[in-house]
Enzyme design. Structure first.
Site, PDB file in Angstrom:
ATOM      1  N   ARG A  45       0.858  -1.188   0.000  1.00  0.00           N
ATOM      2  CA  ARG A  45       0.000   0.000   0.000  1.00  0.00           C
ATOM      3  C   ARG A  45       0.891   1.234   0.000  1.00  0.00           C
ATOM      4  NH1 ARG A  45       2.411   1.917   3.803  1.00  0.00           N
ATOM      5  NH2 ARG A  45       0.952   3.658   3.679  1.00  0.00           N
ATOM      6  N   ALA A  47       0.708   5.128  -2.190  1.00  0.00           N
ATOM      7  CA  ALA A  47       0.522   5.392  -3.624  1.00  0.00           C
ATOM      8  C   ALA A  47       1.733   5.012  -4.501  1.00  0.00           C
ATOM      9  CB  ALA A  47       0.111   6.849  -3.820  1.00  0.00           C
ATOM     10  N   ASP A 234      -1.977  10.856  -1.876  1.00  0.00           N
ATOM     11  CA  ASP A 234      -2.425   9.827  -2.827  1.00  0.00           C
ATOM     12  C   ASP A 234      -2.763  10.413  -4.183  1.00  0.00           C
ATOM     13  OD1 ASP A 234      -2.837   8.425  -0.132  1.00  0.00           O
ATOM     14  OD2 ASP A 234      -2.905   6.880  -1.688  1.00  0.00           O
TER      15      ASP A 234
HETATM   16  O1  MRU Z   1      -4.463   3.222   2.200  1.00  0.00           O
HETATM   17  P1  MRU Z   1      -2.986   3.423   2.074  1.00  0.00           P
HETATM   18  O2  MRU Z   1      -2.209   2.842   3.209  1.00  0.00           O
HETATM   19  O3  MRU Z   1      -2.480   2.973   0.723  1.00  0.00           O
HETATM   20  O4  MRU Z   1      -2.817   4.994   2.145  1.00  0.00           O
HETATM   21  C1  MRU Z   1      -1.527   5.522   2.086  1.00  0.00           C
HETATM   22  C2  MRU Z   1      -1.468   6.970   2.271  1.00  0.00           C
HETATM   23  O5  MRU Z   1      -2.464   7.642   2.469  1.00  0.00           O
HETATM   24  C3  MRU Z   1      -0.116   7.596   2.112  1.00  0.00           C
HETATM   25  O6  MRU Z   1       0.001   8.729   2.927  1.00  0.00           O
HETATM   26  C4  MRU Z   1       0.088   8.024   0.658  1.00  0.00           C
HETATM   27  O7  MRU Z   1      -0.178   6.969  -0.204  1.00  0.00           O
HETATM   28  C5  MRU Z   1       1.443   8.533   0.409  1.00  0.00           C
HETATM   29  S1  MRU Z   1       2.647   7.269   0.503  1.00  0.00           S
HETATM   30  C6  MRU Z   1       4.154   7.875   0.087  1.00  0.00           C
END
Ligand code: MRU
Length: 342
Positions: A45, A47, A234
């Site tokens: 997980r 982004a 994201d």
């Molecule tokens: O649901 P997730 O764990 O994939 O959400 C991740 C986030 O919200 C992060 O802050 C975002 O993807 C940035 S990661 C460098």
């Protein structure tokens, strides 16, 4: 460096983020459907990491193709399946678009050669991400002063990227400069990325951490115990409105109320220049079970109704700066982010 995801002998190996920090388990994906499931179920997980996984997923999918197959149709299935996994992360679609472009530019080649090009492109996306994060760290570290307490939400670290991290990359870079920083980590309900992943990463690197529950941030800010906030993203709209993990918006409003700078650290591949503002960012809704259960234990009335949006959008007006690999963009973001556009 943490091995978030690697390509190994036509397999994709990734650290299973669902079971950290209790267990350090590596998951092997042998085909693109397994990669899609790993993204959907959040074994991987964050982004940028989702983007890298999706690129490797395309490579695995194309490796399965035989001479007698309808190659374009097969690619279409692969892209659709991977694109259906997590709607908010812009990097997912950015990576799929990059893979599709390599396919389109090389489809005249012999199948074995085309396969190699796609595997190579996925590896490029992986390697470039680490370099990008180091550049984000380089620019962002100047915003952090020695002795500060920096609050972060979710996990925007090595685990959420191919390595080094975005928000945590800035913290790493500042700490590598010798600045003494303490990171205040929101636990990040319901998936607990802060408590499970950010604390684990920072603890491994001996960067001082203090864990709080999500509802404690305002109290600490009001008492003067937070110097600044930094999160990942994201998807960022043209005007700087930023989708990030649910709860980020509340933290940004609290930071504003308390006169604290709220920074976003993200690669340009997270910016969706097709969206004028954050209203059009698709917000993923996840399984209610994630809210009802913690560590397999039901914490509520079992059949209660639950709402589980995974992200929220922080309006640009609450964001002091967006740190990218090309430099730090200050408001007005519309103009300043556009100047970084490749
Ligand atoms: O649901 P997730 O764990 O994939 O959400 C991740 C986030 O919200 C992060 O802050 C975002 O993807 C940035 S990661 C460098």
């Amino acid at each position: 460096m943490l091995p978030t995801i690697t390509w190994d002998d036509d397999k994709v190996i990734l650290i299973d983020q669902r079971v950290l920090p209790a267990d350090e388990v590596y998951l092997e994906c042998l085909d693109y459907l397994q990669v899609a499931e790993a993204i959907e179920d959040m074994a991987i997980r964050g982004a940028p990491a989702i983007g890298v996984a999706a690129a490797y997923g395309v490579a695995l999918g194309v490796l399965e193709v035989e001479e007698s197959d309808d190659l374009a149709q097969k690619l279409d299935h692969i892209l659709t399946r991977l694109g259906d996994t997590r709607p908010t992360a812009r990097n997912l679609f950015w990576a799929l678009e990059r893979m599709k472009k390599i396919f389109d530019n090389n489809k005249h080649l012999a199948l074995t050669e085309l396969k190699q090009r796609l595997v190579q492109e996925a590896k490029n996306i992986d390697n470039e991400d680490v370099e990008t994060n180091k550049k984000i760290g380089f620019w962002g570290r100047e915003l952090i002063q020695d002795g500060q307490n920096i609050l972060t939400h979710c996990n925007a670290g090595a685990l959420a990227t191919a390595g080094y991290g975005t928000a945590l990359g800035v913290i790493r870079a500042a700490s590598e400069q010798g600045k003494k920083i303490r990171v205040v980590v929101d636990e990040t309900r319901p998936f607990l990325q802060g408590a499970r992943l950010t604390c684990w990463e920072l603890d491994r690197e001996a960067i001082p951490v203090i864990l709080i529950t999500d509802n404690m941030a305002g109290y600490l800010m009001k008492k003067g115990q937070i110097s600044a906030v930094i999160t990942g993203a994201d998807r960022i709209a043209q005007n700087g409105d930023t989708a990030n993990k649910i709860g980020t918006y509340s933290v940004a409003v609290l930071a504003h109320e308390n006169g604290l700078p709220f920074y976003v650290a993200a690669p340009l591949s997270t910016i969706d220049f097709s969206l004028t503002d954050g209203d059009a960012i698709p917000i993923e809704e996840r399984d209610p079970e994630e809210v009802k259960y913690i560590g397999g234990q039901c914490i509520t009335v079992p059949d209660i109704e639950v709402y589980n949006p995974a992200f929220d959008v922080t309006p640009a007006k609450y964001i002091a700066a967006i740190i990218t690999e090309k430099g730090v963009a200050n408001p007005p973001f519309g103009q300043n982010l556009a100047s970084f556009k490749e």
